[in-house]
Design an enzyme around this catalytic site. Structure first.
Site, PDB file in Angstrom:
ATOM      1  N   ARG A 195       0.880  -1.192   0.000  1.00 26.03           N
ATOM      2  CA  ARG A 195       0.000   0.000   0.000  1.00 26.03           C
ATOM      3  C   ARG A 195       0.903   1.222   0.000  1.00 26.03           C
ATOM      4  NH1 ARG A 195      -5.068   1.058   3.919  1.00 26.03           N
ATOM      5  NH2 ARG A 195      -5.916  -0.414   2.419  1.00 26.03           N
ATOM      6  N   HIS A 250      -8.094  -0.326  -5.383  1.00 31.26           N
ATOM      7  CA  HIS A 250      -7.923  -1.226  -4.231  1.00 31.26           C
ATOM      8  C   HIS A 250      -8.538  -2.574  -4.645  1.00 31.26           C
ATOM      9  CE1 HIS A 250      -7.473  -2.705  -0.263  1.00 31.26           C
ATOM     10  NE2 HIS A 250      -8.022  -1.724   0.437  1.00 31.26           N
TER      11      HIS A 250
HETATM   12  N1   CP Z   1     -10.800  -1.399   3.737  1.00 30.75           N
HETATM   13  C1   CP Z   1      -9.562  -0.983   4.015  1.00 30.75           C
HETATM   14  O1   CP Z   1      -8.731  -0.778   3.126  1.00 30.75           O
HETATM   15  O2   CP Z   1      -9.294  -0.818   5.353  1.00 30.75           O
HETATM   16  P1   CP Z   1      -7.878  -0.456   5.938  1.00 30.75           P
HETATM   17  O3   CP Z   1      -7.533   0.935   5.477  1.00 30.75           O
HETATM   18  O4   CP Z   1      -8.033  -0.548   7.438  1.00 30.75           O
HETATM   19  O5   CP Z   1      -6.895  -1.452   5.400  1.00 30.75           O
END
Ligand code: CP
Length: 302
Positions: free
Chosen positions: A101, A129
């Site tokens: 990420r 995502h």
């Molecule tokens: N849904 C999601 O990406 O949550 P996080 O940011 O906690 O990983």
């Protein structure tokens, strides 16, 4: 899918998405299958995360893989000025797959082009995502019994919401009807709308949430993404634009489920949590099974 990177949801075909969902059903029934013993999974999180990082690490652990990585790049040599290029080439020596990420759009594509191991995009800025999309598709199919012909309402930050972008693109393959609820400033980007138009599907835009609830099979709430605004005054103007309360669900279809990629800030009040229509915590749980399916497919064990 063996040895392939997943950066954008359309890097995999519809048939491959469905294969992942079917495998995930098996992992939901029996999560403790040690198919990745001897493998190493690297999770490189240059941006905060709870669900994505921990569900990938949970998935890898249930599968018997070792996990290395970081959740805060300031504790790594990035702090000393190391480039993304050098970090990726180095970590590729230590792991069979990289889950990354990063706040910059396009960073995951770049990493996938230089890494000798597969790269999975766990969110790149406001772009995409894709693994969230796979768990969203899984959650929709599980709650609705199908993926085709659903009416889905996206609410909130449709401009910066990367989970929205990837999910809209995928649902263009399933004849969805889209209801888009957002402030004028946070409308769905035109490149995502282009997918809807190219698929000859319908979308309707609203600024009032109440107009769309009764039309929805899925109500997909999102957080206004404070961290993407360059001007804090602009964020203040829209931060409380939509707040879903339990009383607002009285007019909803019986089959409707409320999804949210989480984290939430204040866009769903806690009195919704006990409503049977609330599905966001189960949705997060589904992330483990879907990511088990993805890791085993890319590493050639399924
Ligand atoms: N849904 C999601 O990406 O949550 P996080 O940011 O906690 O990983």
């Amino acid at each position: 899918m063996k040895n392939r990177s997943l950066v954008s949801i359309d890097d995999f075909s519809k048939a491959e998405w469905l294969k992942i969902l079917n495998l995930a059903e098996g992992f939901e029934k029996n999560p403790k299958q040690r198919l990745l013993e001897g493998n190493v999974v690297a999770t490189l999180f240059f941006e905060p995360s709870t669900r994505t990082r921990l569900s990938f690490e949970s998935a890898a652990s249930y599968l018997g893989a070792k996990v290395i990585g970081f959740s805060d790049a300031s504790s790594t040599s990035v702090k000393k000025g190391e480039t993304l290029n050098d970090t990726i080439l180095t970590v590729s020596n230590y792991a069979d797959i990289i889950v990354m990420r990063h706040p910059r759009e396009g960073s995951a594509r770049y990493a996938s082009e230089i890494a000798p191991v597969p790269v999975v995009n766990a969110g790149d800025g406001a772009n995409q995502h894709p693994t969230q999309t796979l768990l969203d598709l899984y959650s929709i199919r599980k709650t609705q019994g199908k993926l085709d012909n659903i009416h889905i309402t996206f609410v909130g930050d449709l401009k910066y919401g990367r989970t929205v972008h990837s999910l809209v693109i995928s649902l263009c393959n399933f004849n969805a009807t889209f209801h888009l609820v957002s402030p004028i400033e946070l409308k769905l980007p035109s490149y995502v709308k282009r997918h809807i138009k190219d698929a000859k599907l319908k979308y309707h835009q609203y600024t009032e949430l109440s107009e769309a609830i009764s039309k929805s099979d899925i109500l997909y709430m999102t957080r206004i993404q404070k961290e993407r605004f360059s001007d804090p005054i602009e964020y203040e103007k829209v931060k409380n634009a939509y707040v879903l309360k339990n009383s607002m669900l009285e007019e909803a279809r019986e089959n409707m489920k409320v999804l949210h990629p989480l984290p939430r800030v204040n866009e769903i009040t806690v009195d919704v949590d006990t409503n049977p229509m609330a599905y966001y915590f189960q949705q997060a749980q589904n992330g483990v099974y879907v990511r088990q399916a993805l890791l085993t497919s890319i590493l050639g064990k399924k």
